[in-house]
Design an enzyme around this catalytic site. Structure first.
Site, PDB file in Angstrom:
ATOM      1  N   THR A  62     -25.715 -17.474   6.428  1.00 28.42           N
ATOM      2  CA  THR A  62     -24.735 -18.435   6.406  1.00 28.42           C
ATOM      3  C   THR A  62     -24.620 -18.901   7.756  1.00 28.42           C
ATOM      4  OG1 THR A  62     -23.653 -17.541   4.380  1.00 28.42           O
ATOM      5  CG2 THR A  62     -22.389 -18.901   5.633  1.00 28.42           C
ATOM      6  N   CYS A  94     -29.795   0.353  34.294  1.00 31.50           N
ATOM      7  CA  CYS A  94     -29.683   1.907  34.066  1.00 31.50           C
ATOM      8  C   CYS A  94     -30.336   2.193  32.693  1.00 31.50           C
ATOM      9  CB  CYS A  94     -28.326   1.966  33.740  1.00 31.50           C
ATOM     10  SG  CYS A  94     -27.306   2.305  35.266  1.00 31.50           S
TER      11      CYS A  94
END
Ligand code: PLP
Length: 397
Positions: free
Chosen positions: A242, A330
């Protein structure tokens, strides 16, 4: 060093503040026009009309047809749909993908997964020391099994702009679909898909003063694509789910606003960037600008400082009220050097000293001057404590 009198946000490549005019445009679609755009009743039709108006507006900015716009949940989804969608639709034709070595992970990790688990071969094009792909390399990498070329419009770390129209011309001559990740370019550079010779183009609203969690994929009519998300027939059967009407309205409004003021905004922000770049390079020795000196996003100033960790600079800037970013990602607890900076040919040790400052609509000359007043002190303090740093030999010795 005293704290900035107001917070200074210099991380617009990560995300942007939503423009209040965008919020205003979105609000009625939460509580007033809340129908499901697929419903046949008036509530649904009103939502559908708004959705299609947003589609027309976005298509107009891309010089595309509205049916060529697929709304998605973000830039990452748009990249995934383009790459997986074309790769899966082209299985009978070939299994070779071409991309660059400095793409966002939304592209790189998608290609890597297609290679690891689905039998695709991927060519990662090199870049020069400014981060530019050579279009001739694209031509040389194409073979009879190539089904897709994907090269980003502008890089998210160093801001370098790629020769997209030239690459697209080569792809078109060979009849190979060409995708560009335009997430960082959206709102700043031209999105004219015909002039750019692209068949697929990904955008994300939150990089251009729109909300997070909504994006679009332009897909040129006829480009082979298999939906990656199946369900209802939304978005011309290409992206089930939707439609998030308020967010799509937000994306379309953000795009309109960005291109209304694009030229003057670019000029103002580029002049702030130039002040920042020349100020940093003049005040801090053993520093270099990363990325292309001219062909770069107007808001991107990215640097490498010898002998310091970019993360430490960030923390010090944050203490003073400045939000910035480093190029390092990281990975499992250790800070890996950025794949972008290493692809530029920079030694891994040097890549740890990266800092990315990305300007935006709210920044002022005072913000830039404040950064220039504190950054040299931060870098020299960190260098004094750093075992990685050695002063250059004094001249004449
Ligand atoms: N591509 C590029 C170049 C980006 O910079 C980003 C976000 O940082 C993305 C894709 C992903 O966009 P999103 O955050 O909307 O998923």
């Amino acid at each position: 060093m005293s704290r900035a009198t107001r917070p200074i946000y210099l991380d617009h490549a990560a995300t942007t503040r939503v423009d209040p005019r965008v919020v205003e445009a979105m609000l009625p679609y939460f509580t007033e026009v809340y129908g499901n755009a697929s419903s046949v009743h008036t509530f649904g039709r009103d939502a559908h009309d708004a959705l299609e108006q947003a589609r027309r507006s976005a298509a107009g900015l891309l010089e595309a047809d509205p049916e060529e716009i697929i709304f998605t949940s973000c830039g990452t989804e748009s990249d995934n749909l383009a790459i997986r969608g074309v790769a899966n639709a082209s299985r009978g034709k070939g299994n070779h993908l071409i991309t660059s070595s400095i793409e966002h992970h939304a592209v790189t990790h998608t290609c890597e997964q297609l290679a690891k688990h689905f039998g695709f071969e991927v060519t990662y094009l090199p870049v020069d020391s400014y981060g530019r792909v050579d279009p001739d390399d694209v031509g040389r990498a194409i073979n009879s099994r190539t089904v897709l070329i994907s090269v980003m419009y502008a890089n998210n770390e160093v801001g370098t702009i790629q020769p997209i129209a030239e690459i697209g011309k080569i792809a078109r001559e060979k009849g190979i679909p060409f995708h560009t990740d335009a997430v960082q370019a959206g709102g700043t550079l031209s999105l004219d898909v015909d002039a750019l010779n692209v068949d697929l183009l990904a955008l994300s609203a939150h990089k251009l003063y729109g909300p997070k969690g909504v994006g679009l994929l332009y897909r040129r009519r006829g480009t082979p694509i298999l939906p990656t998300q199946t369900g209802g027939g939304h978005e011309h059967g290409l992206r089930a789910g939707t439609e998030n009407v308020p967010y799509i309205i937000g994306l379309a409004r953000a795009l309109e606003l960005a291109y209304e003021r694009c030229e003057s905004n670019n000029a103002r922000i580029a002049s702030l960037r130039d002040r920042l770049v020349s100020g940093v390079l003049a005040a801090i020795p053993q520093t270099q600008l990363t990325g292309h000196p001219h062909d770069r996003l107007p808001n991107n100033a990215s640097f490498l400082f010898d002998g310091v960790e970019g993360e430490s600079i960030l923390l010090n800037l944050d203490l003073l009220g400045i939000g910035a970013s480093s190029g390092s990602a990281c990975t499992s607890g250790s800070v890996e050097p950025s794949h972008v900076l290493t692809a530029l040919g920079l030694p891994a040790a040097q890549c740890h000293g990266s800092l990315r400052l990305t300007l935006g609509n709210d920044n002022t000359v005072e913000d830039v001057d404040y950064v220039l007043s504190v950054l040299p002190g931060i870098v020299s303090k960190l260098r004094a404590m750093s075992p990685l740093y050695s002063e250059p030999p004094a001249k004449g010795h």
